[in-house]
Design an enzyme around this catalytic site. Sequence first.
Site, PDB file in Angstrom:
ATOM      1  N   LYS A   1       0.859  -1.193   0.000  1.00  0.00           N
ATOM      2  CA  LYS A   1       0.000   0.000   0.000  1.00  0.00           C
ATOM      3  C   LYS A   1       0.887   1.232   0.000  1.00  0.00           C
ATOM      4  O   LYS A   1       1.726   1.407   0.882  1.00  0.00           O
ATOM      5  CB  LYS A   1      -0.901  -0.012   1.231  1.00  0.00           C
ATOM      6  CG  LYS A   1      -1.777   1.235   1.331  1.00  0.00           C
ATOM      7  CD  LYS A   1      -2.787   1.138   2.451  1.00  0.00           C
ATOM      8  CE  LYS A   1      -3.567   2.423   2.578  1.00  0.00           C
ATOM      9  NZ  LYS A   1      -4.534   2.391   3.683  1.00  0.00           N
TER      10      LYS A   1
ATOM     11  N   LYS B   1      -2.256  -1.530  -3.762  1.00  0.00           N
ATOM     12  CA  LYS B   1      -3.101  -0.338  -3.684  1.00  0.00           C
ATOM     13  C   LYS B   1      -2.260   0.914  -3.791  1.00  0.00           C
ATOM     14  O   LYS B   1      -1.263   1.001  -3.081  1.00  0.00           O
ATOM     15  CB  LYS B   1      -3.842  -0.356  -2.350  1.00  0.00           C
ATOM     16  CG  LYS B   1      -4.738   0.829  -2.119  1.00  0.00           C
ATOM     17  CD  LYS B   1      -5.360   0.736  -0.771  1.00  0.00           C
ATOM     18  CE  LYS B   1      -6.115   2.020  -0.553  1.00  0.00           C
ATOM     19  NZ  LYS B   1      -6.471   2.230   0.799  1.00  0.00           N
TER      20      LYS B   1
HETATM   21  C1  PBG Z   1      -7.439   3.363   5.657  1.00  0.00           C
HETATM   22  C2  PBG Z   1      -7.707   3.299   4.208  1.00  0.00           C
HETATM   23  C3  PBG Z   1      -7.544   4.292   3.217  1.00  0.00           C
HETATM   24  C4  PBG Z   1      -8.044   3.755   2.027  1.00  0.00           C
HETATM   25  C5  PBG Z   1      -8.472   2.459   2.311  1.00  0.00           C
HETATM   26  N1  PBG Z   1      -8.231   2.203   3.663  1.00  0.00           N
HETATM   27  C6  PBG Z   1      -7.078   5.687   3.318  1.00  0.00           C
HETATM   28  C7  PBG Z   1      -5.683   5.999   3.604  1.00  0.00           C
HETATM   29  O1  PBG Z   1      -4.807   5.134   3.755  1.00  0.00           O
HETATM   30  O2  PBG Z   1      -5.437   7.194   3.728  1.00  0.00           O
HETATM   31  C8  PBG Z   1      -8.102   4.459   0.688  1.00  0.00           C
HETATM   32  C9  PBG Z   1      -9.190   4.010  -0.208  1.00  0.00           C
HETATM   33  C10 PBG Z   1      -9.457   4.900  -1.371  1.00  0.00           C
HETATM   34  O3  PBG Z   1      -8.823   5.949  -1.606  1.00  0.00           O
HETATM   35  O4  PBG Z   1     -10.366   4.533  -2.116  1.00  0.00           O
HETATM   36  N2  PBG Z   1      -6.108   3.395   6.029  1.00  0.00           N
END
Ligand code: PBG
Length: 324
Positions: A195, A248
């Site tokens: 991520k 992601k």
């Molecule tokens: C929580 C999380 C996030 C997303 C999914 N889980 C936000 C982040 O890490 O700031 C992002 C999902 C999206 O942008 O569609 N940590």
Amino acid sequence: MPFPIHRPRRLRSNSILRRMVRETMLSPSDLIYPLFVTFGKGVRKKISSMPGCFQMSVDNIVKEAQKVYSLGIPAIILFGIPEHKDAKASEAYSPQGDVQKAVKAIKNKVPELMVITDVCLCEYTDHGHCGVIRKGKILNDPTLELLAKEALSHAKAGADMVAPSDMMDGRVAVIRDILDSNGYDDIPVMSYAAKYASAFYGPFREAAESTPSFGDRKSYQMDPANRREALKEVALDIEEGADIVMVKPAMSYMDIISDVKENFDLPVAAYNVSGEYSMIKAAAKMGWIDETKVMMELLTSFKRAGADLILTYHAVEAAKEMNR
Ligand code: PBG
């Protein structure tokens, strides 16, 4: 001389032939639909930065879940927007939390729908970071305990799968451990393994009200410039017991999706994130692109790159298109 012997256009001459030699098939079964659960009753609040997406209270989430399932989408992933935020993210692991209530209510009404929960603290902390903070630092190990408690509370509520998205080191292991020692050894972990600290999460932070009040997430999420490091992150999560690994964002990380698919034999998920979704919505609204065609092309590309599962806000519209 390949030409005129070889003429690749021969296999493109009509739609039946094209269908016969198509390498990638997208189906509603590939999709996971993210939903935002909030407190209250009868709530269905538009998220302005994500047209077509809503924050919904438990009663409305259940109705939405029924619709999602009827379209052939097998799974949803739930995010919570709590009434109260604090330094310990108390509502994240409260049995009375809205996500916990939503899981129970959905499994009661639509038992066949796979309910996945996002496990993270950022929506529940008053500072908006994904971990516990001391002296301005996001601490790793003290956060693990809270994440484990959160995952267990989701499993107790009836979640079919948990998905840690915080990017703390070692969280898959502690979640696996707490689930196993409480009799939930059959609940899989889908880890947000690679991520990135991405600007494409912008609209989500409005949706989930989880913008960090100071700083950014670069000390725990990955540097978008790194490719080899993704393989290390994925390998560690697999060693810790992850059942599905996620990349992601998806759109500008297709090389990572492909690398993960090539190097590991677990199912790979790709998260088509909020910013990717909203860009398409905005361009379509301007009349600059054909929304449906661009959406289907993009989702197919994730699958072609190696994604077995796609988390996407387009899921409902895409399933409708495929069911036509
Ligand atoms: C929580 C999380 C996030 C997303 C999914 N889980 C936000 C982040 O890490 O700031 C992002 C999902 C999206 O942008 O569609 N940590």
